[in-house]
Design a protein around this motif. Structure first.
Motif, mmCIF file in Angstrom:
data_model
loop_
_atom_site.group_PDB
_atom_site.id
_atom_site.type_symbol
_atom_site.label_atom_id
_atom_site.label_comp_id
_atom_site.label_asym_id
_atom_site.label_seq_id
_atom_site.Cartn_x
_atom_site.Cartn_y
_atom_site.Cartn_z
ATOM 1 N N ILE A 127 0.939 -1.357 0.575
ATOM 2 C CA ILE A 127 0.373 -0.082 0.012
ATOM 3 C C ILE A 127 0.707 1.362 0.062
ATOM 4 N N ALA A 128 2.458 1.443 0.811
ATOM 5 C CA ALA A 128 2.949 2.622 0.670
ATOM 6 C C ALA A 128 3.676 2.749 -0.233
ATOM 7 N N GLU A 129 4.265 1.556 -1.337
ATOM 8 C CA GLU A 129 5.293 1.317 -2.046
ATOM 9 C C GLU A 129 3.720 1.893 -3.521
ATOM 10 N N LYS A 130 2.688 1.833 -2.998
ATOM 11 C CA LYS A 130 1.946 2.082 -4.477
ATOM 12 C C LYS A 130 1.263 3.676 -4.182
ATOM 13 N N VAL B 48 3.867 8.348 15.754
ATOM 14 C CA VAL B 48 5.028 7.544 16.557
ATOM 15 C C VAL B 48 5.978 8.678 17.160
ATOM 16 N N LYS B 49 5.979 8.061 18.834
ATOM 17 C CA LYS B 49 6.760 9.663 19.552
ATOM 18 C C LYS B 49 7.639 10.158 19.522
ATOM 19 N N LYS B 50 8.183 11.158 18.936
ATOM 20 C CA LYS B 50 9.741 11.798 18.687
ATOM 21 C C LYS B 50 10.247 11.102 19.111
ATOM 22 N N GLY B 51 11.498 10.667 17.920
ATOM 23 C CA GLY B 51 12.594 9.879 18.591
ATOM 24 C C GLY B 51 12.349 8.213 19.837
ATOM 25 N N THR B 52 11.325 7.713 19.063
ATOM 26 C CA THR B 52 11.440 6.502 19.164
ATOM 27 C C THR B 52 11.486 5.230 18.027
ATOM 28 N N HIS B 53 11.642 5.539 17.364
ATOM 29 C CA HIS B 53 11.556 4.842 16.194
ATOM 30 C C HIS B 53 12.448 5.560 14.718
ATOM 31 N N GLN B 54 12.994 4.240 13.539
ATOM 32 C CA GLN B 54 14.274 4.866 13.279
ATOM 33 C C GLN B 54 13.764 5.650 11.986
ATOM 34 N N GLN C 141 7.773 8.111 8.316
ATOM 35 C CA GLN C 141 7.276 7.242 7.217
ATOM 36 C C GLN C 141 6.568 6.675 7.380
ATOM 37 N N VAL C 142 6.314 6.564 9.098
ATOM 38 C CA VAL C 142 5.831 6.056 9.664
ATOM 39 C C VAL C 142 3.765 6.833 9.919
#
Length: 238
Positions: free
Chosen positions: A63-66, A196-202, A206-207
């Motif tokens: 879905i994201a790629e499309k 996503v809380k800032k600094g908690t996911h690389q 994108q998420v």
């Protein structure tokens, strides 16, 4: 995705989760919470198979790629739905006074709605894993006019999630489950934002983009494999 994302997450006991009760009622609250949300409720929907999670993750990637291939389109702010029945010549509804008297939904109620969502990998809730936390729920209320001059009362609910680890590949799926839960339970005038809380996911940006793009969310909710996994996650909600 052949191994669990986080085999040993930090777990918060049910009696330590935030509640509305006064401190003097904590003991009785813990007992009632345990009775209202027995561990067997989670056991009944687990395990969600690894193959199901892999397929759900692959569906989200497609879905994201499309959408990326099609190009992101700037989304306009949605207008709050306004009922035409009982509308006065001034553009406001006869029910305005009743609306003002309604008790607004607060952060504790939002937390109660989403804390009991089950994690897709562990037989634990998002509240127990501290993926959702009451201080990370923000509610903003505003009043504006739509294109026809009618008053709108918009309430924005922003939920910041904290993945158990920074490379959690199911963060999008968890955020999607929270969005679906809130959009099913809240009145139409509520606008939901999941980040996503800032600094908690690389892959934070994108998420966040995936979770707040209504076209991607709609496509995800039409995917049979994703709907199956989401149903399992929401089966434990009170």
């Amino acid at each position: 995705m052949s191994e669990p994302i986080n085999a040993n997450p930090k777990i918060i006991s049910l009696e330590d989760l935030p509640t509305r009760e006064a401190a003097s009622d904590i003991t009785s609250s813990a007992n009632s919470k345990a009775a209202a949300f027995p561990s067997s409720a989670l056991d009944s929907v687990f395990p969600i198979s690894r193959s199901s999670l892999d397929e759900a993750y692959a569906a989200l990637l497609l879905i994201a790629e499309k959408k990326d291939a099609d190009g992101d389109v700037e989304m306009k702010e949605e207008e709050a739905p306004v009922l035409s029945s009982g509308e006065s010549e001034s553009g406001s509804s006869d029910d305005d006074e009743d609306f003002e008297d309604e008790e607004p939904i607060d952060e504790q109620e939002i937390y109660d709605l989403i804390a009991s969502i089950s994690d897709p990998e562990h037989p634990l809730t998002l509240g127990q894993l501290a993926v959702v936390n009451k201080p990370d729920i923000h509610i903003t209320r505003s009043s504006s006019a739509d294109s026809r001059g009618r008053r709108q009362r918009i309430t924005r609910v922003k939920v910041e999630i904290t993945p158990t680890i920074t490379h959690c590949s199911l963060a999008t799926l968890i955020g999607l489950g929270i969005r679906v839960r809130l959009e099913r339970c809240l009145p139409p005038r509520y606008r939901v934002e999941i980040n996503v809380k800032k600094g908690t996911h690389q892959s934070e940006s994108q998420v966040n983009r995936q979770l707040n793009d209504k076209e991607r969310v709609a496509a995800a909710c039409e995917n049979q494999q994703l709907v199956g996994v989401l149903s399992g996650m929401l089966a434990t909600c009170k």
